[in-house]
Design a protein around this motif. Structure first.
Motif, mmCIF file in Angstrom:
data_model
loop_
_atom_site.group_PDB
_atom_site.id
_atom_site.type_symbol
_atom_site.label_atom_id
_atom_site.label_comp_id
_atom_site.label_asym_id
_atom_site.label_seq_id
_atom_site.Cartn_x
_atom_site.Cartn_y
_atom_site.Cartn_z
ATOM 1 N N UNK A 1 44.362 -11.628 -7.392
ATOM 2 C CA UNK A 1 43.129 -10.570 -7.692
ATOM 3 C C UNK A 1 44.360 -9.334 -7.713
ATOM 4 N N UNK A 2 44.727 -8.921 -9.422
ATOM 5 C CA UNK A 2 45.668 -7.737 -9.322
ATOM 6 C C UNK A 2 44.791 -6.612 -10.136
ATOM 7 N N UNK A 3 43.414 -7.047 -9.843
ATOM 8 C CA UNK A 3 42.789 -5.769 -10.719
ATOM 9 C C UNK A 3 41.978 -6.564 -11.856
ATOM 10 N N UNK A 4 41.494 -7.661 -11.076
ATOM 11 C CA UNK A 4 40.782 -8.616 -13.193
ATOM 12 C C UNK A 4 40.268 -8.887 -12.468
ATOM 13 N N UNK A 5 39.796 -9.153 -10.967
ATOM 14 C CA UNK A 5 38.378 -9.977 -10.700
ATOM 15 C C UNK A 5 37.067 -8.408 -10.718
ATOM 16 N N UNK A 6 35.648 -9.226 -10.552
ATOM 17 C CA UNK A 6 34.484 -8.062 -10.333
ATOM 18 C C UNK A 6 34.678 -9.214 -8.895
ATOM 19 N N UNK A 7 33.439 -8.208 -8.664
ATOM 20 C CA UNK A 7 32.629 -8.855 -7.283
ATOM 21 C C UNK A 7 32.423 -9.932 -7.127
ATOM 22 N N UNK A 8 31.375 -10.421 -8.238
ATOM 23 C CA UNK A 8 31.249 -12.072 -7.866
ATOM 24 C C UNK A 8 32.011 -12.912 -8.462
ATOM 25 N N UNK A 9 32.665 -12.747 -8.974
ATOM 26 C CA UNK A 9 34.203 -13.289 -9.393
ATOM 27 C C UNK A 9 35.130 -13.697 -8.009
ATOM 28 N N UNK A 10 35.030 -12.574 -7.281
ATOM 29 C CA UNK A 10 36.188 -12.498 -6.241
ATOM 30 C C UNK A 10 35.373 -13.385 -5.228
ATOM 31 N N UNK A 11 34.296 -13.094 -4.861
ATOM 32 C CA UNK A 11 33.736 -13.975 -3.740
ATOM 33 C C UNK A 11 33.343 -15.213 -4.491
ATOM 34 N N UNK A 12 33.707 -15.790 -4.853
ATOM 35 C CA UNK A 12 33.283 -17.126 -5.034
ATOM 36 C C UNK A 12 34.998 -17.922 -5.249
ATOM 37 N N UNK A 13 36.094 -17.347 -5.716
ATOM 38 C CA UNK A 13 37.236 -17.582 -4.879
ATOM 39 C C UNK A 13 36.968 -17.810 -4.156
ATOM 40 N N UNK A 14 37.222 -16.444 -3.378
ATOM 41 C CA UNK A 14 37.399 -16.507 -1.639
ATOM 42 C C UNK A 14 36.993 -17.772 -1.313
ATOM 43 N N UNK A 15 35.188 -18.293 -1.960
ATOM 44 C CA UNK A 15 34.791 -18.597 -0.782
ATOM 45 C C UNK A 15 35.937 -20.103 -1.041
ATOM 46 N N UNK A 16 36.197 -20.640 -2.449
ATOM 47 C CA UNK A 16 36.380 -21.959 -2.456
ATOM 48 C C UNK A 16 37.442 -21.980 -1.948
ATOM 49 N N UNK A 17 38.281 -20.735 -1.475
ATOM 50 C CA UNK A 17 40.159 -21.452 -0.856
ATOM 51 C C UNK A 17 39.658 -21.923 0.430
ATOM 52 N N UNK A 18 40.946 -22.867 0.695
ATOM 53 C CA UNK A 18 40.701 -23.725 2.164
ATOM 54 C C UNK A 18 40.836 -22.327 2.972
ATOM 55 N N UNK A 19 42.016 -22.005 2.457
ATOM 56 C CA UNK A 19 43.119 -21.224 3.464
ATOM 57 C C UNK A 19 41.842 -19.965 3.615
ATOM 58 N N UNK A 20 40.400 -19.239 2.832
ATOM 59 C CA UNK A 20 39.424 -18.753 3.107
ATOM 60 C C UNK A 20 40.603 -16.946 2.726
ATOM 61 N N UNK A 21 40.702 -16.561 2.336
ATOM 62 C CA UNK A 21 41.381 -15.407 1.488
ATOM 63 C C UNK A 21 42.211 -15.760 0.537
ATOM 64 N N UNK A 22 42.229 -15.177 -0.523
ATOM 65 C CA UNK A 22 42.340 -14.347 -1.632
ATOM 66 C C UNK A 22 44.350 -14.243 -1.250
ATOM 67 N N UNK A 23 44.499 -15.046 -2.510
ATOM 68 C CA UNK A 23 45.760 -14.895 -2.770
ATOM 69 C C UNK A 23 46.241 -13.713 -3.159
ATOM 70 N N UNK A 24 47.973 -12.868 -3.252
ATOM 71 C CA UNK A 24 48.344 -11.709 -2.996
ATOM 72 C C UNK A 24 49.619 -12.178 -3.744
#
Length: 252
Positions: free
Chosen positions: A197-220
């Motif tokens: 997420x470098x500014x292109x995700x909305x709240x819903x997308x951010x939440x869905x990506x976060x839920x789907x990642x086995x590491x439990x966080x977003x990439x940086x």
């Protein structure tokens, strides 16, 4: 005093971007850093222009001990790569490594993508990368085995047709360099960081990506920068011709 090697990182227009994270890490690792940016692209995107960001990025690079050069470059112009390398060589000297973080990314689907948008994506993501790689190779004057090429890719294709198609073309260009430019003993690799997420995700997308990642966080951007730094290092020299996933297991 030992001269620092020079890296060219394209697509460093915003402080929050992957390119800025890569540039900062490489400056800390002992590289002099040249970057490109193109504000008219940001003007077309939801986050809008941040014309002060390149200066802020380069202030941080200089604080880390790097000599720097920030070059505005419209990479849809086929003549831009040659002019870019001229500017970087004049400011910092010969380039040892190329990291391609630039992109055109405007969502559209099979039925609504315009020819103009498709062509622009291909020009920037695929053709410009080819021309940058070719220019880098022609000018490479470092000890054989030390040259490095890394490109940042994506496998986002559904409802993102021109972006996904052009990134796939870019992948093949960069991976071909590992063999076609083997006389220079350089390495050429592609990194897929997954959703960052470098500014292109909305709240819903951010939440869905976060839920789907086995590491439990977003990439940086720093996650991507860590792998790029390794690939550019002496220790990373045996990794060549690879498309590497660095996404916390999201693709799995």
């Amino acid at each position: 005093m030992t001269r620092r090697p020079v890296v060219l990182v394209t697509g460093v227009g915003r402080r929050v971007g992957i390119g800025a994270g890569v540039a900062a890490r490489l400056a800390r690792d002992g590289w002099d850093v040249a970057t490109t940016h193109w504000t008219p692209y940001d003007e077309r995107m939801p986050w809008g222009p941040h014309p002060e960001d390149p200066d802020h990025v380069h202030a941080g690079l200089r604080a880390a001990g790097a000599r720097t050069a920030a070059v505005p470059a419209d990479l849809t112009d086929p003549a831009a790569p040659a002019r870019l390398f001229d500017a970087v060589e004049e400011a910092l000297g010969p380039v040892t490594a190329l990291v391609a973080c630039h992109c055109e990314s405007v969502d559209s689907s099979i039925l609504d993508t315009s020819v103009e948008s498709f062509d622009r994506h291909m020009a920037l993501n695929a053709r410009a990368t080819w021309l940058l790689v070719a220019e880098f190779s022609r000018r490479l004057r470092v000890e054989p085995g030390t040259g490095r090429i890394v490109a940042i890719t994506s496998d986002h294709t559904v409802h993102n047709l021109p972006y996904g198609a052009s990134k796939a073309a870019m992948d093949r260009i960069v991976l071909a360099a590992a063999r076609e430019l083997q006389h220079q003993r350089l390495t050429a690799n592609v990194v897929n960081p997954g959703p960052v997420d470098t500014g292109w995700m909305d709240d819903d997308l951010r939440a869905s990506v976060l839920a789907a990642n086995p590491r439990g966080r977003l990439g940086t951007p720093q996650d991507t920068a860590d792998l790029v730094a390794f690939l550019l290092s002496d220790r990373g020299g045996w990794v060549n011709g690879q498309l590497l996933f660095s996404d916390g297991g999201w693709r799995a």
